[in-house]
Design an enzyme around this catalytic site. Structure first.
Site, PDB file in Angstrom:
ATOM      1  N   GLY A 162       0.814  -1.214   0.000  1.00 36.64           N
ATOM      2  CA  GLY A 162       0.000   0.000   0.000  1.00 36.64           C
ATOM      3  C   GLY A 162       0.847   1.263   0.000  1.00 36.64           C
ATOM      4  N   THR A 163       1.911   1.255   0.774  1.00 36.26           N
ATOM      5  CA  THR A 163       2.759   2.443   0.880  1.00 36.26           C
ATOM      6  C   THR A 163       3.389   2.780  -0.466  1.00 36.26           C
ATOM      7  OG1 THR A 163       3.213   1.947   3.197  1.00 36.26           O
ATOM      8  CG2 THR A 163       4.771   3.407   2.065  1.00 36.26           C
ATOM      9  N   SER A 194      -3.453  -3.229  -0.838  1.00 34.19           N
ATOM     10  CA  SER A 194      -2.363  -3.976  -0.211  1.00 34.19           C
ATOM     11  C   SER A 194      -2.841  -5.382   0.137  1.00 34.19           C
ATOM     12  CB  SER A 194      -1.931  -3.256   1.067  1.00 34.19           C
ATOM     13  OG  SER A 194      -0.990  -4.033   1.769  1.00 34.19           O
ATOM     14  N   ALA A 195      -2.037  -6.398  -0.217  1.00 36.08           N
ATOM     15  CA  ALA A 195      -2.468  -7.787  -0.023  1.00 36.08           C
ATOM     16  C   ALA A 195      -2.683  -8.152   1.446  1.00 36.08           C
ATOM     17  CB  ALA A 195      -1.438  -8.743  -0.645  1.00 36.08           C
ATOM     18  N   HIS A 196      -1.808  -7.668   2.326  1.00 31.77           N
ATOM     19  CA  HIS A 196      -1.889  -8.168   3.706  1.00 31.77           C
ATOM     20  C   HIS A 196      -3.081  -7.626   4.481  1.00 31.77           C
ATOM     21  CE1 HIS A 196      -0.275  -4.897   6.414  1.00 31.77           C
ATOM     22  NE2 HIS A 196       0.238  -4.450   5.285  1.00 31.77           N
ATOM     23  N   THR A 249      12.469  -7.736 -10.840  1.00 31.19           N
ATOM     24  CA  THR A 249      11.861  -9.047 -11.056  1.00 31.19           C
ATOM     25  C   THR A 249      10.624  -9.181 -10.179  1.00 31.19           C
ATOM     26  OG1 THR A 249      14.004  -9.959 -11.574  1.00 31.19           O
ATOM     27  CG2 THR A 249      12.295 -11.535 -10.929  1.00 31.19           C
ATOM     28  N   CYS A 263       1.291   6.923  23.028  1.00 24.64           N
ATOM     29  CA  CYS A 263       2.501   6.107  23.194  1.00 24.64           C
ATOM     30  C   CYS A 263       2.548   4.893  22.287  1.00 24.64           C
ATOM     31  CB  CYS A 263       2.629   5.658  24.641  1.00 24.64           C
ATOM     32  SG  CYS A 263       2.614   7.047  25.761  1.00 24.64           S
TER      33      CYS A 263
END
Ligand SMILES: *Cc1c(COP(=O)(O)O)cnc(C)c1O
Length: 388
Positions: free
Chosen positions: A71-72, A199-201, A237, A325
């Site tokens: 995604g990034t 994004s796949a994950h 690749t 945090c």
């Protein structure tokens, strides 16, 4: 202790069928798709089959899908690629204050390179007003980038309305759809977008692979320079096993959408109602209905999100917070603040994101353990004492 995973917006487990489909491409079918012998051609065919599967999920043509590392990279590619390829047309980009850092930090980088960026505000539900998009457009505007659904709030943006505006103005329209692809039905034609990141994950595929939908005819500078892979748009690749995994994940998501959406929506609404009933001073963040089926985000007053997370973790429950945090920064979430949350409310925010293995029994367990945790923390809370 059995773990209860309620952080599917952060990542999802790779579906066993996805893993099974990927495995041969590490070993038996390891060929380089750019080679002409049969080993390579086997890998090439697998990559192209995956491309077709992703395209089908989006309502796109196969050649409009470009594989990336996630995604990034897709967000970086869309914004930088369109900005640098269209400098002759202008230098202005419109986005929102609640975008993912992959978009916001890319915009900041482009500002350093001389581009001008307008960051649109959102209302208290986290919604962008399409009228604001229209007003922000100038003769120099190249690109509008508005995410499909926000990863924290779950709010789903009125993309189709924005798409009509960008279309009429002849401006490129990008969306970060990492949280929606495979989770709600979508179609790039209806949305009116020219570029879409996924994004796949986030949809039960492997980490480190994603795609950018690039509408045919879009002028975009290539992202990685080298060999001619991905139609010259992204050298290197191909990540064959990863791409095969993304393709399978896209296919499975397409099959399961129709049943998962209503199932998760019912669980979502029940969890929101139950949390508000059992824990006083609890408010919903984001929109009640224009919302991802799997997202529950509430603020619990007079507690710190991190304290709750640590206590939930002891009970085997994984969730998330927009408080400072845990995200490693000093400021609470930019998204919650932009949607009108006070610093105090943002610090007490708690996000549960559900997925395929989430059950009503798991949510009952959350409702059993969370109220006593909140009561314990409130009993010693300086936040509550301060309020008197
Ligand atoms: C997770 C996420 C990303 C980043 O995707 P990666 O594949 O982890 O790089 C971008 N945008 C949104 C909205 C996300 O939720």
């Amino acid at each position: 202790m059995t773990r209860i995973y309620l952080d599917y917006a952060a990542t999802t487990p790779t579906h066993p069928e996805v893993v099974k489909e990927m495995l041969p491409y590490f070993t038996d079918a390891f060929g380089n798709p750019s080679t002409i012998y049969s080993y390579g051609q086997e890998a090439r065919a697998a990559v192209e089959e995956a491309r077709g599967r992703v395209a089908r999920l989006l309502g796109a043509a196969a050649e409009e899908v470009c594989f990336t590392s996630g995604g990034t990279e897709s967000d970086n590619f869309a914004l930088q690629g369109v900005a640098f390829a269209n400098e002759d047309r202008g230098n202005h980009i419109i986005t929102s204050e609640i975008e993912h850092h992959a978009v916001l930090e890319t915009c900041k980088f482009l500002e350093k390179k001389g581009f001008k960026v307008t960051y649109l505000p959102v209302d208290d539900y986290g919604l962008v007003d399409p009228a604001d998009v229209k007003k922000a457009i100038t003769g120099k505007t190249l690109l509008v980038s508005i995410m499909h659904a926000n990863n924290e709030l779950g709010t789903i943006q009125p993309l189709a309305e924005i798409g009509k505006i960008t279309r009429a103005a002849g401006i490129y329209f990008h969306t970060d759809a990492v949280q929606t692809v495979g989770h709600i039905p979508l179609d790039v034609q209806n949305l009116g977008v020219d570029l879409l990141s996924l994004s796949a994950h986030k949809l039960y595929g492997p980490k480190g692979v994603g795609a950018l939908y690039i509408r045919k005819g879009t002028k975009i500078a290539s992202f990685l320079h080298g060999g001619g892979q991905e139609r010259g748009r992204r050298a290197s690749t191909e990540n064959v096993p990863g791409i095969v995994g993304l393709g399978k994940a896209a296919e499975l998501a397409g099959h399961e959408l129709q049943s998962e959406c209503p199932r998760l929506t019912a669980l979502r609404d029940k969890l929101i109602a139950d949390l508000r009933e059992r824990i006083d001073h609890t408010t919903l963040n984001g929109h009640p209905t224009k919302r991802l089926p799997n997202n529950v985000n509430v603020s619990i007053d007079f507690v710190e999100g991190e304290s709750i997370l640590l206590n939930l973790d002891l009970e085997g429950i994984c969730a998330s917070t927009g408080s400072a945090c845990s995200s490693g920064s000093l400021e609470p979430s930019h998204v919650l603040l932009a949607a009108g949350c006070s610093h105090e409310r943002a610090r007490g925010s708690l996000r549960f994101t559900m997925g395929r293995s989430t059950t009503a029994a798991e949510l009952s367990k959350v409702l059993e353990v969370l109220p006593p945790i909140v009561a314990r923390i409130r009993a010693i809370s300086p936040l509550l004492k301060k309020k008197g």
